[in-house]
Design a protein around this motif. Structure first.
Motif, PDB file in Angstrom:
ATOM      1  N   GLY A  21       0.769  -1.299   0.006  1.00  0.00           N
ATOM      2  CA  GLY A  21       0.084   0.077   0.079  1.00  0.00           C
ATOM      3  C   GLY A  21       0.694   1.282   0.030  1.00  0.00           C
ATOM      4  N   ASP A  22       0.067   2.315   0.288  1.00  0.00           N
ATOM      5  CA  ASP A  22       0.885   3.744   0.044  1.00  0.00           C
ATOM      6  C   ASP A  22       1.132   4.551   1.524  1.00  0.00           C
ATOM      7  N   ASP A  23       0.356   4.089   2.643  1.00  0.00           N
ATOM      8  CA  ASP A  23       0.193   4.665   3.720  1.00  0.00           C
ATOM      9  C   ASP A  23       1.323   4.117   4.995  1.00  0.00           C
ATOM     10  N   GLU A  24       1.143   4.863   5.952  1.00  0.00           N
ATOM     11  CA  GLU A  24       2.074   4.344   6.999  1.00  0.00           C
ATOM     12  C   GLU A  24       1.083   4.479   8.259  1.00  0.00           C
ATOM     13  N   PHE A  25       1.122   3.617   9.067  1.00  0.00           N
ATOM     14  CA  PHE A  25       0.149   3.656  10.303  1.00  0.00           C
ATOM     15  C   PHE A  25       0.469   2.624  11.281  1.00  0.00           C
ATOM     16  N   PRO A  26       0.199   2.755  12.679  1.00  0.00           N
ATOM     17  CA  PRO A  26       0.631   1.752  13.417  1.00  0.00           C
ATOM     18  C   PRO A  26      -0.369   0.675  13.756  1.00  0.00           C
ATOM     19  N   ILE A  27       0.243  -0.706  14.115  1.00  0.00           N
ATOM     20  CA  ILE A  27      -0.570  -1.775  14.103  1.00  0.00           C
ATOM     21  C   ILE A  27      -0.529  -2.482  15.393  1.00  0.00           C
ATOM     22  N   GLY A  28      -0.011  -1.647  16.376  1.00  0.00           N
ATOM     23  CA  GLY A  28       0.258  -2.195  17.870  1.00  0.00           C
ATOM     24  C   GLY A  28       1.662  -2.660  18.242  1.00  0.00           C
ATOM     25  N   ASN A  29       1.763  -2.763  19.443  1.00  0.00           N
ATOM     26  CA  ASN A  29       3.226  -3.221  19.792  1.00  0.00           C
ATOM     27  C   ASN A  29       4.386  -2.254  19.121  1.00  0.00           C
ATOM     28  N   ASN A  30       4.139  -1.247  18.965  1.00  0.00           N
ATOM     29  CA  ASN A  30       5.223  -0.200  18.228  1.00  0.00           C
ATOM     30  C   ASN A  30       5.678  -0.879  17.032  1.00  0.00           C
ATOM     31  N   VAL A  31       4.909  -1.309  16.144  1.00  0.00           N
ATOM     32  CA  VAL A  31       5.168  -1.993  14.811  1.00  0.00           C
ATOM     33  C   VAL A  31       4.248  -1.000  13.876  1.00  0.00           C
ATOM     34  N   ARG A  32       4.911  -0.657  12.816  1.00  0.00           N
ATOM     35  CA  ARG A  32       4.369   0.299  11.865  1.00  0.00           C
ATOM     36  C   ARG A  32       4.308  -0.392  10.737  1.00  0.00           C
ATOM     37  N   MET A  33       3.089  -0.360   9.857  1.00  0.00           N
ATOM     38  CA  MET A  33       2.801  -0.708   8.738  1.00  0.00           C
ATOM     39  C   MET A  33       3.203   0.409   7.523  1.00  0.00           C
ATOM     40  N   ILE A  34       4.053   0.368   6.538  1.00  0.00           N
ATOM     41  CA  ILE A  34       4.750   1.245   5.841  1.00  0.00           C
ATOM     42  C   ILE A  34       4.846   1.034   4.493  1.00  0.00           C
ATOM     43  N   SER A  35       4.728   2.049   3.400  1.00  0.00           N
ATOM     44  CA  SER A  35       4.968   1.807   2.099  1.00  0.00           C
ATOM     45  C   SER A  35       6.637   1.559   1.849  1.00  0.00           C
ATOM     46  N   LEU A  36       7.253   0.971   0.791  1.00  0.00           N
ATOM     47  CA  LEU A  36       8.609   0.989   0.515  1.00  0.00           C
ATOM     48  C   LEU A  36       9.045   2.333   0.258  1.00  0.00           C
ATOM     49  N   PRO A  37       8.417   3.379  -0.434  1.00  0.00           N
ATOM     50  CA  PRO A  37       9.048   4.691  -0.501  1.00  0.00           C
ATOM     51  C   PRO A  37       9.411   5.414   0.949  1.00  0.00           C
ATOM     52  N   LYS A  38       8.498   5.242   1.728  1.00  0.00           N
ATOM     53  CA  LYS A  38       8.354   5.872   3.095  1.00  0.00           C
ATOM     54  C   LYS A  38       9.442   5.365   3.791  1.00  0.00           C
ATOM     55  N   ILE A  39       9.868   4.048   4.088  1.00  0.00           N
ATOM     56  CA  ILE A  39      10.670   3.423   4.891  1.00  0.00           C
ATOM     57  C   ILE A  39      12.127   3.803   4.325  1.00  0.00           C
ATOM     58  N   MET A  40      12.205   4.035   2.947  1.00  0.00           N
ATOM     59  CA  MET A  40      13.480   4.640   2.444  1.00  0.00           C
ATOM     60  C   MET A  40      13.629   5.797   3.054  1.00  0.00           C
ATOM     61  N   LYS A  41      12.642   6.663   2.934  1.00  0.00           N
ATOM     62  CA  LYS A  41      13.004   8.184   3.269  1.00  0.00           C
ATOM     63  C   LYS A  41      13.415   8.202   4.746  1.00  0.00           C
ATOM     64  N   LYS A  42      12.690   7.228   5.559  1.00  0.00           N
ATOM     65  CA  LYS A  42      13.186   7.164   6.808  1.00  0.00           C
ATOM     66  C   LYS A  42      14.495   6.895   6.991  1.00  0.00           C
ATOM     67  N   LEU A  43      15.163   5.894   6.395  1.00  0.00           N
ATOM     68  CA  LEU A  43      16.388   5.478   6.502  1.00  0.00           C
ATOM     69  C   LEU A  43      17.353   6.392   6.194  1.00  0.00           C
ATOM     70  N   ILE A  44      17.161   7.333   5.082  1.00  0.00           N
ATOM     71  CA  ILE A  44      17.973   8.354   4.549  1.00  0.00           C
ATOM     72  C   ILE A  44      17.799   9.298   5.674  1.00  0.00           C
ATOM     73  N   ALA A  45      16.634   9.817   6.334  1.00  0.00           N
ATOM     74  CA  ALA A  45      16.733  10.677   7.357  1.00  0.00           C
ATOM     75  C   ALA A  45      17.246  10.455   8.470  1.00  0.00           C
ATOM     76  N   ALA A  46      17.545   8.689   8.939  1.00  0.00           N
ATOM     77  CA  ALA A  46      18.215   8.629   9.940  1.00  0.00           C
ATOM     78  C   ALA A  46      19.907   8.991   9.968  1.00  0.00           C
ATOM     79  N   GLN A  47      20.002   9.136   8.770  1.00  0.00           N
ATOM     80  CA  GLN A  47      21.682   9.515   8.544  1.00  0.00           C
ATOM     81  C   GLN A  47      22.148  10.840   8.490  1.00  0.00           C
ATOM     82  N   SER A  48      21.239  11.533   8.797  1.00  0.00           N
ATOM     83  CA  SER A  48      21.294  13.103   8.812  1.00  0.00           C
ATOM     84  C   SER A  48      21.841  13.454   9.895  1.00  0.00           C
TER      85      SER A  48
END
Length: 413
Positions: free
Chosen positions: A386-413
Motif C-alpha cells: 500500500g501507500d500509507d503508514e500507520f501503527p498496528i500495535g506493539n510499536n510496529v508500523r505498517m509502511i510503504s516502500l518509499p516511506k521506509i526508504m525516506k526514513k532510512l535516509i533521514a536517520a543518516q542526517s
C-alpha cells in the motif's frame, strides 16, 4: 542532458532506440561527490549498464577531468606509458572505466597518488569504475590500501522515479537498469535484459578467466531465481547441474562478484534459540529475475508463485540502495519457522526489523513482536504493497516502500 530540479540532482537518459528522454533522480551522487572530496581514489562499484559512466561524467562536468574507457583500444593506447600519462595529468580527476581490465595499473596509481600527496594534493585524483567487485576489491586493497574508498551504485530505486504506483510496478517488473526501465514497452525491456544476461555469460565471465560454460552458469542462475530468498542445498544443485558440490559456491561467488546476486547472512546475536545458519540468496535485479523465469509482463508476475519472493527481493534491494555504508543486514529464522525478512544493524547501533508483505492488508504471525524483542529491535516495520503508514500495535508500523526508504535516509542526517 543533465539538470537540477528542486535541489535534487537529476540525470537524463536518452533511449537510443526511440529517442525518448527519461529523467531519473540519482541521489547517490551526493555520497560519491563527498567521497571524492575526501579521498585520493574512489572506486564506484556497480553492475554493468547500471549507470556508472553517466554518473561519473556528471560528477566531473564542472572540474578538470579525463575519462578513459579501458575496454576501448584508443583509450588503452593512451596508457601505453601509464606513469608518464598519469603524471602529466596529475592536476585532473582521472576517470578509469572498467578498471578491472587493467590490474597492472594499480601499482602505478599508488605511485602517482603518493607523489601527488607529497605535492599537497590529497583528494580527487582518481575515480575508478568497476563492474566486477571481487577482482576490483582484491586488486585495489592490495595496492591502494589507505588510499581508496568504495561507493556501491545500485540500480534505479523507487525514490529516483516518479513514485506513482504504476511506475513502481514498471520498475519492479523491468528492474533497475536504466535502459530496461526506460524501454518503450515490456517486450523491449525483456529483450534488452536477455542481451545483458548473454553478455555476462558469454563475454564477461570468460574474460575474467573462469572455466565454466555459459549454459551451466545460466542454469544455476535460473535455479537461484526459483529459490529467490531461500537457503540453498548445494548438494542438490550440484546433482542437478552434474558438477561437484564444491563448484556450486564457486559459481555463486562469480555471480555475487559481478554484483548480480546478493547474499544475506542469518542473524546470530543475543538469541538463545536454534537459528538457521545458512545464508539466503537473492537475484539482485528484479528485471533479471523475471527474465530468467520467463515472466514477461505484470499480469504474468501476479499469477506466478514467485510473486511474494520477487517483491521481497525488490524491497530488500531498494532498502540496500539507501543504507549507510557501515550498516549491516541479516535475516532472522528459527528452526521452528519464526522469521523476519530483514534485520538492519545501523552504525549507531539501532536495530531496524523489516517484515515484507506484498498485499495491501497483510497479516503478521502472532510471534512477530517477540521476535523483534529477541533481536533488540528499536524500530519495527512491515513493508506492504500500500501507500500509507500507520501503527498496528506493539510499536510496529505498517509502511510503504518509499516511506521506509525516506526514513532510512533521514536517520543518516
Amino acid at each position: 542532458m543533465i539538470g537540477i530540479l528542486s535541489g535534487v540532482y537529476t540525470l537524463h537518459f536518452v533511449r537510443d532506440s526511440c529517442n525518448i528522454l527519461g529523467m531519473l533522480k540519482r541521489w547517490i551522487i551526493k555520497r560519491l561527490e563527498k567521497s571524492i572530496r575526501r579521498n585520493p581514489a574512489v572506486a564506484l562499484l556497480g553492475a554493468r549498464q547500471v549507470g556508472k559512466t553517466t554518473l561519473s561524467k556528471f560528477v566531473a562536468k564542472d572540474i578538470k577531468s579525463i575519462y578513459l574507457d579501458l575496454e576501448t583500444p584508443r583509450d588503452i593506447a593512451m596508457l601505453k606509458d601509464p606513469e608518464e600519462f598519469l603524471g602529466e595529468n596529475s592536476d585532473k580527476l582521472i576517470i578509469l572505466d572498467e578498471i578491472q581490465r587493467a590490474p597492472d595499473l594499480f601499482m602505478v596509481l599508488r605511485g602517482v597518488i603518493d607523489n601527488n600527496r607529497r605535492q599537497g594534493r590529497n583528494a580527487a585524483q582518481f575515480l575508478l569504475l568497476g563492474s566486477a567487485s571481487m577482482d576490483l576489491l582484491r586488486q585495489s586493497s592490495e595496492s591502494l590500501a589507505g588510499r581508496i574508498s568504495y561507493v556501491e551504485m545500485n540500480g534505479i530505486n523507487v525514490l529516483e522515479i516518479d513514485a506513482e504506483k504504476q511506475n513502481i510496478k514498471t520498475l519492479w517488473l523491468r528492474g533497475g537498469f536504466p535502459r530496461s526501465y526506460l524501454s518503450q514497452d515490456d517486450e523491449m525491456a525483456m529483450e534488452w535484459l536477455e542481451d545483458l544476461i548473454r553478455t555476462y555469460l558469454e563475454r564477461d565471465v570468460p574474460q575474467m578467466g573462469f572455466d565454466i560454460s555459459a549454459q551451466t552458469l545460466r542454469r544455476l542462475w535460473t535455479m537461484l531465481a526459483h529459490l529467490q530468498g531461500e537457503t540453498i542445498n548445494a548438494s542438490k544443485l550440484a546433482t542437478n547441474l552434474e558438477v561437484r558440490r564444491g563448484n556450486i559456491n564457486d559459481y555463486i561467488d562469480i555471480l555475487k562478484g559481478l554484483l548480480l546476486v546478493r547474499r544475506v547472512e542469518p542473524w546470530y546475536e543475543n538469541v538463545k534459540k536454534r537459528l538457521l545458519k545458512s545464508p539466503r540468496y537473492y537475484v539482485r535485479d528484479s528485471g533479471i529475475l523475471h527474465r530468467l523465469l520467463g515472466i514477461s509482463d505484470y499480469d504474468t508476475l501476479l499469477s506466478n508463485p514467485i510473486l511474494g519472493k520477487s517483491w521481497e527481493g525488490f524491497v530488500i534491494e531498494n532498502i540496500h540502495s539507501v543504507l549507510p555504508r557501515l550498516a549491516e543486514t541479516y535475516f532472522y529464522s528459527t528452526a521452528a519457522g519464526a522469521e523476519i525478512d530483514l534485520v538492519i544493524k545501523m552504525p549507531n547501533r539501532e536495530i531496524w526489523t523489516v517484515e515484507i508483505k506484498h498485499g495491501v492488508a497483510p497479516k503478521l504471525g502472532k510471534h512477530y513482536s517477540q521476535i523483534c524483542d529477541d533481536v533488540g529491535a528499536t524500530h519495527k516495520f512491515v513493508v506492504y504493497g500500500g501507500d500509507d503508514e500507520f501503527p498496528i500495535g506493539n510499536n510496529v508500523r505498517m509502511i510503504s516502500l518509499p516511506k521506509i526508504m525516506k526514513k532510512l535516509i533521514a536517520a543518516q542526517s
